[in-house]
Scaffold this motif. Structure first.
Motif, short mmCIF file in Angstrom:
data_model
loop_
_atom_site.label_atom_id
_atom_site.label_comp_id
_atom_site.label_asym_id
_atom_site.label_seq_id
_atom_site.Cartn_x
_atom_site.Cartn_y
_atom_site.Cartn_z
N LYS A 1 -26.30 -40.64 -4.91
CA LYS A 1 -26.47 -40.71 -6.52
C LYS A 1 -27.12 -42.18 -6.96
CE LYS A 1 -22.28 -38.07 -7.56
NZ LYS A 1 -20.74 -38.17 -8.14
N LYS A 2 -27.12 -43.20 -6.20
CA LYS A 2 -27.69 -44.40 -6.62
C LYS A 2 -28.21 -45.32 -5.48
CE LYS A 2 -27.08 -48.35 -9.65
NZ LYS A 2 -26.17 -49.30 -10.44
N ALA A 3 -29.24 -45.67 -5.53
CA ALA A 3 -29.78 -46.57 -4.44
C ALA A 3 -30.29 -47.79 -4.86
CB ALA A 3 -30.84 -45.85 -3.66
N THR A 4 -30.00 -48.87 -4.67
CA THR A 4 -30.52 -50.36 -5.06
C THR A 4 -31.22 -51.15 -4.03
OG1 THR A 4 -28.64 -50.34 -6.61
CG2 THR A 4 -29.66 -52.49 -6.13
N PRO B 1 -34.42 -36.09 -6.32
CA PRO B 1 -34.78 -36.48 -7.71
C PRO B 1 -33.33 -36.65 -8.53
CG PRO B 1 -35.85 -34.46 -7.18
CD PRO B 1 -35.17 -35.16 -5.99
N ALA B 2 -32.18 -36.40 -7.84
CA ALA B 2 -30.97 -36.53 -8.36
C ALA B 2 -30.46 -38.27 -8.38
CB ALA B 2 -29.93 -35.48 -7.77
N CYS B 3 -31.28 -38.81 -7.37
CA CYS B 3 -30.62 -40.06 -7.00
C CYS B 3 -31.36 -41.18 -7.93
CB CYS B 3 -31.05 -40.48 -5.62
SG CYS B 3 -30.52 -41.94 -5.18
N GLN B 4 -30.69 -41.90 -8.57
CA GLN B 4 -31.19 -42.93 -9.30
C GLN B 4 -31.64 -44.16 -8.19
OE1 GLN B 4 -28.46 -44.77 -12.33
NE2 GLN B 4 -29.61 -46.53 -12.59
N LEU B 5 -32.76 -44.66 -8.30
CA LEU B 5 -33.40 -45.90 -7.52
C LEU B 5 -33.61 -47.12 -8.40
CD1 LEU B 5 -34.40 -46.79 -5.01
CD2 LEU B 5 -36.59 -46.06 -5.66
N GLU B 6 -33.10 -48.23 -7.96
CA GLU B 6 -33.01 -49.33 -8.87
C GLU B 6 -33.72 -50.45 -7.86
OE1 GLU B 6 -30.30 -52.84 -10.99
OE2 GLU B 6 -29.62 -50.79 -10.84
N SER C 1 -20.85 -36.97 1.82
CA SER C 1 -19.93 -38.01 1.03
C SER C 1 -20.73 -39.30 0.44
CB SER C 1 -18.82 -38.42 1.76
OG SER C 1 -19.16 -39.05 3.04
N LEU C 2 -21.75 -39.71 1.15
CA LEU C 2 -22.36 -40.95 0.94
C LEU C 2 -22.87 -40.78 -0.56
CD1 LEU C 2 -23.06 -43.90 1.96
CD2 LEU C 2 -25.21 -43.02 2.55
N GLU C 3 -22.40 -41.81 -1.24
CA GLU C 3 -22.99 -41.53 -2.83
C GLU C 3 -23.72 -42.83 -3.49
OE1 GLU C 3 -19.67 -41.11 -5.12
OE2 GLU C 3 -19.33 -39.25 -4.77
N THR C 4 -23.62 -44.04 -2.82
CA THR C 4 -23.99 -45.36 -3.18
C THR C 4 -24.82 -45.88 -1.95
OG1 THR C 4 -22.32 -46.56 -2.99
CG2 THR C 4 -22.94 -45.47 -5.29
N PHE C 5 -25.90 -46.51 -2.25
CA PHE C 5 -26.59 -47.34 -0.74
C PHE C 5 -27.24 -48.62 -1.61
CE2 PHE C 5 -30.78 -47.99 1.35
CZ PHE C 5 -30.18 -48.52 2.56
N GLU C 6 -27.02 -49.81 -0.82
CA GLU C 6 -27.54 -50.88 -1.49
C GLU C 6 -28.10 -51.61 -0.32
OE1 GLU C 6 -26.41 -54.86 -4.11
OE2 GLU C 6 -24.85 -53.16 -3.69
N TRP C 7 -29.46 -52.25 -0.39
CA TRP C 7 -30.00 -53.28 0.62
C TRP C 7 -30.34 -54.46 -0.26
CZ3 TRP C 7 -32.53 -51.05 5.29
CH2 TRP C 7 -33.12 -52.01 6.06
#
Length: 428
Positions: free
Chosen positions: A390-393, A421-426, A360-366
């Protein structure tokens, strides 16, 4: 100005309500005949005796006259910001007038900060006055008791008590018990409030903010007692002492818990209803009952200022099978000089990967990522294990704001982590 004057009264009154104080509102009567009496109907009134430093006599007289001449059938909001030139007797007279003017929202803010200049709020404020009051905000004043008269707030739904002083803890308990339809309560305790145990027993309460912002020394006699079975939003910022939940609260959706000591706390009760949770606590032990599961939790935020944040993080992740959003942030200064913890190698085993990482985990932010050892291992674990991400910031922080240091942290981050590769890293 002629074009503005052609606007309908309803719109002009909204414009007048945006002016800094009632003095500027009244001054508009000089603009033209169109504006001569319009100020008398403005629905939001703000008096400030610290604005442009008026003299006591002139300010008090201005409030008396302008309030007496006001003709709006209902006053949506009445705000007093008072410094040292106005006192308890003035407020008592103004509260009598406020009750006759059908005030819905009342704010009394005292800007003096010494016991010598303490302002006592009149008993008429909560002893039968302002009967249709819906919102009451009190800041830095003193409440007094009158054992011969009952407290009455039949319509009050929102109450904010910040840096207030009370006669006793029993008075506070009695005050809140008379707010039969209260839904939102904010309490910020000061050091001299004369209340060791702040008791909140309000069956109708839906949102509660409890904060102790002083440096008092915690002991077994200081803390909160909360009994609010229909509570949906809980925000606790507790610098010392204890907090007891008298009954299990099964309807909480949002919970923010920040404490310096967990020793005296009773467990949070039911956590199955939590949808959003923020934690900053010094220990990972006994934060909530063993075997509990956050079945509804979808958003989790944890502060990394405590030395055991890694252990607490893993506990919550393990017990949150449906988590979709995870945020790590150092919200406070590091509270301990102890060495920061190292990531436990045993968690690298597949059997220890939290269920939410797999499904289930889709977004991660630090936020405030510095590249310390436990931070690098934590990021590596998340990137390696979160299959649905899907997205990591990552917000990179450098104490010296050195661009070369930031580039070094970024280089280490890429060299030590593997991201799908499917995860967007910002990176920020």
């Amino acid at each position: 100005m002629d074009k503005i004057s052609q606007l309908p009264d309803e719109l002009l009154l909204k414009i007048l309500a945006m002016l800094p104080t009632m003095k500027e509102v009244v001054d508009t009567m000089l603009l033209s005949k169109r504006w001569q009496f319009l100020w008398m109907m403005v629905p939001r009134i703000k008096y400030n005796d610290t604005y442009k430093n008026p003299k006591y006599g002139s300010f008090s007289l201005f409030v008396d006259r302008s309030f007496f001449m006001h003709e709006a059938p209902v006053i949506e909001a009445l705000h007093f910001k008072l410094g040292s030139i106005c006192g308890s007797e003035d407020i008592q007279a103004w509260m009598r007038s406020a009750d006759k003017r059908c005030v819905r929202e009342l704010t009394i803010q005292i800007d003096t900060f010494t016991d010598k200049d303490s302002v006592l709020l009149p008993w008429s404020l909560y002893g039968g006055g302002c009967r249709i009051l819906v919102t009451l905000n009190l800041i830095n004043a003193v409440l007094v008791d009158d054992f011969t008269s009952p407290i009455s707030f039949p319509s009050l739904k929102t109450l904010s008590l910040k840096s207030m002083k009370y006669p006793s803890g029993e008075f506070v308990k009695n005050l809140l018990s008379k707010c039969h339809v209260l839904e939102d309560l904010v309490v910020e305790q000061c050091q001299a409030d004369n209340v060791n145990i702040f008791t909140v027993i309000v069956p109708s309460l839906k949102s509660l903010v409890m904060k102790t912002l002083d440096n008092r020394v915690g002991n077994d006699t200081q803390g909160f007692v909360i009994d609010a079975p229909f509570l949906e939003n809980l925000d606790i910022f507790h610098s010392s002492g204890f907090c007891i939940f008298e009954n299990v609260m099964t309807k909480i959706l949002d919970a923010n818990v920040v404490v310096n000591s967990w020793k005296l706390w009773k467990k949070l009760g039911s956590i199955a209803s939590f949808k959003r949770l923020y934690l900053c606590v010094p220990s990972s032990k006994d934060v909530y009952p063993a075997g509990s599961v956050f079945t509804s939790l979808v958003h989790f935020k944890i502060c990394t200022c405590e030395t055991e944040w890694v252990n607490l993080l893993m506990c919550v992740l393990r017990d949150s099978p449906n988590l979709r959003s995870l945020k790590l942030q150092q919200c406070h200064f590091l509270r301990s000089e102890k060495p920061r913890p190292c990531w436990n190698p045993s968690w690298n085993e597949p059997s220890s990967v939290p269920e939410c990482f797999l499904s289930s985990l889709e977004t991660f932010e630090w936020v405030h990522y510095e590249g310390a050892q436990e931070e690098k291992e934590a990021v590596a674990f998340v990137f390696r294990s979160a299959k649905c991400l899907k997205k990591a910031t990552i917000n990179i922080y450098s104490k010296t704001n050195d661009i070369h240091k930031k580039l070094e942290v970024i280089k280490e981050l890429f060299s030590s982590t593997r991201l799908s590769p499917a995860c967007q890293l910002e990176l920020r």
